[in-house]
Design an enzyme around this catalytic site. Structure first.
Site, PDB file in Angstrom:
ATOM      1  N   HIS A  94       0.890  -6.597  -4.944  1.00 48.66           N
ATOM      2  CA  HIS A  94       1.092  -4.872  -5.196  1.00 48.66           C
ATOM      3  C   HIS A  94       0.277  -4.847  -3.748  1.00 48.66           C
ATOM      4  O   HIS A  94      -1.580  -4.610  -4.683  1.00 48.66           O
ATOM      5  CB  HIS A  94       0.859  -4.123  -6.062  1.00 48.66           C
ATOM      6  CG  HIS A  94       0.250  -2.753  -6.092  1.00 48.66           C
ATOM      7  ND1 HIS A  94       1.190  -1.668  -6.517  1.00 48.66           N
ATOM      8  CD2 HIS A  94      -0.913  -2.227  -5.701  1.00 48.66           C
ATOM      9  CE1 HIS A  94       0.405  -0.489  -6.882  1.00 48.66           C
ATOM     10  NE2 HIS A  94      -0.779  -0.971  -5.744  1.00 48.66           N
ATOM     11  N   CYS A 144      -5.675   4.862  -2.894  1.00 47.93           N
ATOM     12  CA  CYS A 144      -6.677   4.799  -4.357  1.00 47.93           C
ATOM     13  C   CYS A 144      -7.920   6.007  -4.494  1.00 47.93           C
ATOM     14  O   CYS A 144      -8.618   5.729  -3.442  1.00 47.93           O
ATOM     15  CB  CYS A 144      -6.667   3.656  -4.695  1.00 47.93           C
ATOM     16  SG  CYS A 144      -7.350   3.841  -6.898  1.00 47.93           S
TER      17      CYS A 144
END
Ligand code: HMG
Ligand code: MG
Length: 306
Positions: A205, A238
Site C-alpha cells: 500500500h 491520510c
C-alpha cells in the site's frame, strides 16, 4: 491465460477520507459502482470510525446500502473496534479491515492507543467476524517511515504484521503511509517480513508523496507480491499523516501490469471514466498521468474529427 495480480481499490476510503470536500453517500456509491463496472473486484467502500475524527467517512452504512451485491465482488470497510464491526456487519460489509502501525507515535495519533492495545482491541473483533464468516484484512501503517517518529525499524513492522496474522487476518497490507520508501527499502522490508509470513499473505500500500510508488510496486512485484492497494485518480492521503499525498493511482498500476503481460481484469477506459466522475464531484484535477495522457489523446482525436 496470463498470470494475475489483484488490485484493492481504496479510493473511496483512503482517498475520500482526506479530501477537504465530503461527498454524499449517493456520489460515493456512484463511484464504487463505476469501479466495479470497470472490473475491480476488491473495493474499500468506507470506514466505521468516529465521525468526529474522520467526517468524510460518515454515512458509510448508506453507501453500502446503495451498492449492488454481486458474486465475486468484495466491499470492505475499516473498523477500529467492536462498535465499528457491529455497524459494518449490520450494513452488510463483505470484508472488514483492522488497522494498526509499526510506529507507536502514529498509532497514538491515528487510533488513540498503543500498538499492543490496538492488537488487544482487535482480538474480539476478529473472533466475532470469524463467527459471522466475514474475512478480516489487517493494515500496518508507517512501514517505511513515520511522520512523527522518522525511521521505523523493520523489526517493528515484522512484529506488527505477525501480530495481525496471529489474530487471524487473512491478508496483511503493508502501508508506506508517507510515501517515504524507495525500491531497495521495499526489498529489504519484504525479505524481513517473508521470514515470518508467507508472501502470498502480504499486500502493499504505497502513497506517492515522493513519486516512488510505481517503482516500489514493481520492486514488490519482483519480490513475489501479487496484491496491490491503489486509488483511482490518485485520490488520497491520510488525515493523521501531514503532507502525505494520495495512493499510487490505480490507472498507473493497470497500465504497468497489463504492459508487463499480467492480468488485472480491469478495463482502463472505464477506470479513467470512474476517476473523471469523482474528480468532477470534488472539483479536482486527476493525479494519474495515465488518465491525463488518455484525456490528451482523446482531445487530439476529437479535434482531428472536427
Ligand atoms: P477514542 O477517543 O480513543 O475512543 O477514539 P472513544 O471510545 O473514547 O470514542 C471517541 C468518540 O468516537 C466517541 O464519540 C465514540 O462514540 C466514537 P464522541 O463522544 O466523540 O461523540 N466512536 C465511534 N464512532 C463511530 N464508529 C466507531 C466508533 N468508536 C468510537 N467505531 C477511535 C478511538 C478509534 C474511535 C478514533 O481514534 C477513530 O475513529 N480514529 C479514526 C482513525 C482513522 O480512520 N484514520 C484513517 C484510517 S487509517 C489509514 O488511513 C492508514 C491506511 O490507509 C494504511 C496506510 O496508508 O498506512 C489504512
Ligand atoms: Mg493509506
Amino acid at each position: 491465460m496470463s498470470e494475475a495480480v489483484r488490485l484493492v481499490e481504496v479510493g473511496a476510503r483512503d482517498g475520500l477520507q482526506n479530501e477537504a470536500r465530503s461527498l454524499p453517500a449517493s456520489v460515493r456509491a456512484g463511484l464504487i459502482e463505476r469501479l466495479a463496472d470497470a472490473g475491480l473486484t476488491h473495493i474499500e467502500a468506507g470506514a466505521f470510525v468516529s465521525p468526529r475524527w474522520v467526517p468524510q467517512m460518515a454515512g458509510t452504512d448508506q453507501v453500502l446500502a446503495r451498492l449492488p451485491k454481486r458474486p465475486g465482488l468484495t466491499y470492505s470497510v475499516l473498523v477500529p473496534n467492536e462498535r465499528g464491526l457491529s455497524a459494518a456487519l449490520a450494513a452488510g460489509a463483505s470484508e472488514v479491515a483492522v488497522f494498526t502501525a509499526a510506529s507507536e507515535a502514529f498509532n497514538q495519533r491515528n487510533i488513540n492507543c498503543s500498538i499492543a492495545e490496538s492488537l488487544a482491541r482487535f482480538e474480539p473483533v476478529l473472533a466475532q467476524a470469524r463467527a459471522q464468516g466475514v474475512p478480516v484484512r489487517g493494515y500496518v501503517s508507517c512501514v517505511l517511515g513515520c511522520p512523527y517518529q522518522g525511521d521505523v525499524p523493520v523489526a517493528q513492522v515484522v512484529r506488527a504484521a505477525s501480530g495481525l496474522a496471529r489474530l487471524g487476518c487473512h491478508e496483511i497490507s503493508l502501508g508506506d503511509t508517507i510515501g517515504a520508501g524507495v525500491p531497495s527499502a521495499v526489498r529489504q522490508l519484504l525479505s524481513a517480513c517473508a521470514t515470518e509470513l508467507p508472501l502470498d499473505q502480504l499486500a502493499v500500500h504505497f502513497h506517492d508523496t515522493q513519486g516512488m510508488a510505481v517503482a516500489n510496486c514493481l520492486a514488490a512485484l519482483e519480490q513475489g507480491v501479487r496484491v496491490f492497494d491503489s486509488s483511482v485518480s490518485g485520490l488520497g492521503g491520510c488525515p493523521y499523516s501531514p503532507g502525505a499525498t494520495g495512493n499510487v493511482a490505480s490507472e498507473e498500476l493497470v497500465y504497468l501490469f497489463e504492459g508487463l503481460g499480467l492480468n488485472t481484469g480491469v478495463d482502463l477506459d472505464r477506470l479513467v471514466a470512474a476517476g473523471d466522475f469523482v474528480d468532477r464531484h470534488l472539483g479536482r484535477a486527476t493525479q494519474s498521468r495515465v488518465a491525463r495522457a488518455r484525456h490528451a489523446a482523446n482531445t487530439t482525436i476529437n479535434s482531428e474529427k472536427t
